[in-house]
Scaffold this active site. Structure first.
Site, PDB file in Angstrom:
ATOM      1  N   ASP A 183       4.302  -3.029  -0.311  1.00  0.00           N
ATOM      2  CA  ASP A 183       3.240  -2.215  -0.899  1.00  0.00           C
ATOM      3  C   ASP A 183       2.777  -2.904  -2.167  1.00  0.00           C
ATOM      4  O   ASP A 183       3.591  -3.201  -3.047  1.00  0.00           O
ATOM      5  CB  ASP A 183       3.740  -0.803  -1.207  1.00  0.00           C
ATOM      6  CG  ASP A 183       2.665   0.068  -1.842  1.00  0.00           C
ATOM      7  OD1 ASP A 183       1.768   0.526  -1.103  1.00  0.00           O
ATOM      8  OD2 ASP A 183       2.695   0.265  -3.069  1.00  0.00           O
ATOM      9  N   GLU A 255      -0.162  -3.576   3.794  1.00  0.00           N
ATOM     10  CA  GLU A 255      -1.350  -2.768   4.019  1.00  0.00           C
ATOM     11  C   GLU A 255      -2.580  -3.654   4.214  1.00  0.00           C
ATOM     12  O   GLU A 255      -2.703  -4.711   3.593  1.00  0.00           O
ATOM     13  CB  GLU A 255      -1.583  -1.831   2.839  1.00  0.00           C
ATOM     14  CG  GLU A 255      -0.481  -0.816   2.630  1.00  0.00           C
ATOM     15  CD  GLU A 255      -0.617  -0.126   1.295  1.00  0.00           C
ATOM     16  OE1 GLU A 255      -0.731   1.096   1.262  1.00  0.00           O
ATOM     17  OE2 GLU A 255      -0.589  -0.844   0.273  1.00  0.00           O
ATOM     18  N   CYS A 325      10.399  13.022   6.446  1.00  0.00           N
ATOM     19  CA  CYS A 325       9.953  14.102   7.336  1.00  0.00           C
ATOM     20  C   CYS A 325       8.513  13.928   7.789  1.00  0.00           C
ATOM     21  O   CYS A 325       8.007  14.767   8.539  1.00  0.00           O
ATOM     22  CB  CYS A 325      10.116  15.459   6.644  1.00  0.00           C
ATOM     23  SG  CYS A 325       9.009  15.699   5.217  1.00  0.00           S
ATOM     24  N   CYS A 341       8.701  14.873  -2.124  1.00  0.00           N
ATOM     25  CA  CYS A 341       8.109  15.536  -0.967  1.00  0.00           C
ATOM     26  C   CYS A 341       8.084  17.047  -1.170  1.00  0.00           C
ATOM     27  O   CYS A 341       9.107  17.651  -1.533  1.00  0.00           O
ATOM     28  CB  CYS A 341       8.879  15.173   0.294  1.00  0.00           C
ATOM     29  SG  CYS A 341       8.222  15.966   1.789  1.00  0.00           S
ATOM     30  N   ASP A 351       6.084   3.769  -4.835  1.00  0.00           N
ATOM     31  CA  ASP A 351       5.681   2.524  -4.182  1.00  0.00           C
ATOM     32  C   ASP A 351       6.682   2.103  -3.105  1.00  0.00           C
ATOM     33  O   ASP A 351       6.303   1.557  -2.065  1.00  0.00           O
ATOM     34  CB  ASP A 351       5.529   1.406  -5.216  1.00  0.00           C
ATOM     35  CG  ASP A 351       4.331   1.627  -6.133  1.00  0.00           C
ATOM     36  OD1 ASP A 351       3.417   2.372  -5.730  1.00  0.00           O
ATOM     37  OD2 ASP A 351       4.321   1.068  -7.244  1.00  0.00           O
TER      38      ASP A 351
END
Length: 393
Positions: A183, A255, A325, A341, A351
């Site tokens: 990343d 990415e 999840c 989360c 990151d």
């Protein structure tokens, strides 16, 4: 395998003047040929390299100054223009201004180029019409010269040899079952899925202050700058990171970022001014300062020597998705560094969590192939053969 070798030249005053002249001739040929292409396109017609190369040969009989430079370096300028127009479009190719463009020209015939080592530090190369030029021999050529490009960077002149080193890209990585997700960020340049944050300062505070004062001085002087230290450090950093990642991993996933589009100005036009211009300018500087695109190029180059596979995956929602999840929520990222989360409570560096998501998507692409390569859109990616370990804070 074709590889590049770059050396700093030590030219005489006559050779410097000659190189400047060659560069100016290539610039004149580029601009004239680009103007001709644009005029043709406005009339709905098209002119290609072959026709322009023939016209260049005819122009030499009328304009004797064109004979000063070797014919093949002017033809190479036309070939570069032809490729740029095909890749980007005739009206998007830029003019080569005298102040904005660093002179460069390429000798494409390797058999006309000779390279000799004089001693431990110095060597020399024989280039058409330039004769023997001295160069700082920092490394061995290690192969047969295919072409040579002479360019000016700031006040210094360099020569880059394209060398056929006789090596082949390995059919398989030395450690075939290894993979990593990458990343790219503006705080830490690189975050990997195994929890590493890789970064360095390319300028010290003192250098940044000195650069600011020099920029103020430069604004009142003739255009041009010889300060290349920060760029060289950035390039060295990207090369080292790419070499380390490809040495240790058979699969590197990152990415798919359109850096050029992401760093466009937000100033807008006179009729429709942009919004948050200063914030966007700061973000653009941060992205460019970390060398996102340069790292991608370095990874592809390093992968040729290790046999690693470089996979690019869509960047959408990788920073908002929980790697445990799969909960997608903009509120998952509490800050630039903390990911928490809202669904399962998983906590990690933001990151690193994004890098884990990138790795999972990269494994799916590597296993099933990209959708654009013929895989059915209805086909579900198979789960990863090995679980992804998620580092925690």
């Amino acid at each position: 395998m074709l590889s590049g070798r770059r050396y700093r030249l030590k030219l005489t005053e006559a050779q410097v003047a000659q190189c400047e002249e060659f560069g100016n001739l290539c610039r004149a040929v580029w601009n004239t040929a680009l103007d001709q292409r644009r005029q043709y396109r406005k009339r709905g017609a098209w002119i290609n390299y072959n026709e322009q190369a023939g016209q260049l040969a005819d122009a030499k009989t009328e304009h004797k100054w064109l004979k000063t430079a070797p014919s093949h370096i002017l033809q190479q300028a036309l070939k570069d223009l032809d490729r740029a127009c095909r890749d980007h479009g005739t009206f998007r190719v830029k003019w080569r201004g005298k102040q904005r463009w660093n002179p460069s020209f390429r000798f494409p015939v390797g058999k006309l180029i000779e390279v000799e080592r004089l001693n431990k530090r110095w060597g020399r190369a024989k280039l058409p019409k330039l004769g023997w030029v001295r160069l700082r021999m920092t490394r061995q050529l290690g192969g047969t010269v295919r072409s040579a490009t002479v360019s000016r960077d700031g006040r210094e002149w360099f020569v880059s040899f394209l060398v056929d080193d006789g090596k082949q890209t390995p059919g398989q990585h030395a450690i075939p079952n290894t993979s990593v997700g990458v990343d790219r960020g503006v705080v830490s340049a690189v975050a990997t899925s195994d929890g590493k944050l890789i970064d360095r300062e390319f300028t010290t505070p003192g250098e940044a202050e000195r650069y600011r004062r020099l920029q103020q001085k430069l604004a009142r002087q003739k255009c041009g700058s010889a300060n290349r230290r920060e760029r060289d450090r950035r390039g060295d950093f990207c090369s080292q990171v790419a070499a380390d990642l490809t040495d240790r991993n058979a699969l590197v996933a990152l990415e798919d970022l359109r850096t050029q589009n992401m760093t466009r100005t937000a100033s807008g036009t006179t009729e429709k001014p942009g919004r948050n211009v200063s914030q966007k300018s700061g973000l653009n500087r941060a992205i460019l300062g970390k060398g996102w695109h340069k790292l991608e190029l370095a990874l592809h180059n390093a992968a040729r020597h290790t046999g690693s596979e470089i996979v690019k995956v869509p960047a959408a929602y990788t920073s908002q998705t929980c790697a445990v999840c799969r909960n997608v929520d903009p509120n998952n990222r509490n800050s630039q560094a903390v990911f928490r989360c809202t669904g399962c409570g998983h906590t990690a560096h933001a990151d690193v969590n994004a890098a884990v998501n990138v790795l999972a998507a990269g494994r799916a692409v590597a296993a099933c192939g990209d959708l654009g390569a013929g895989r059915s859109a209805k086909q579900e990616p198979q789960p990863a053969s090995t679980p992804v370990e998620i580092p925690r804070l």
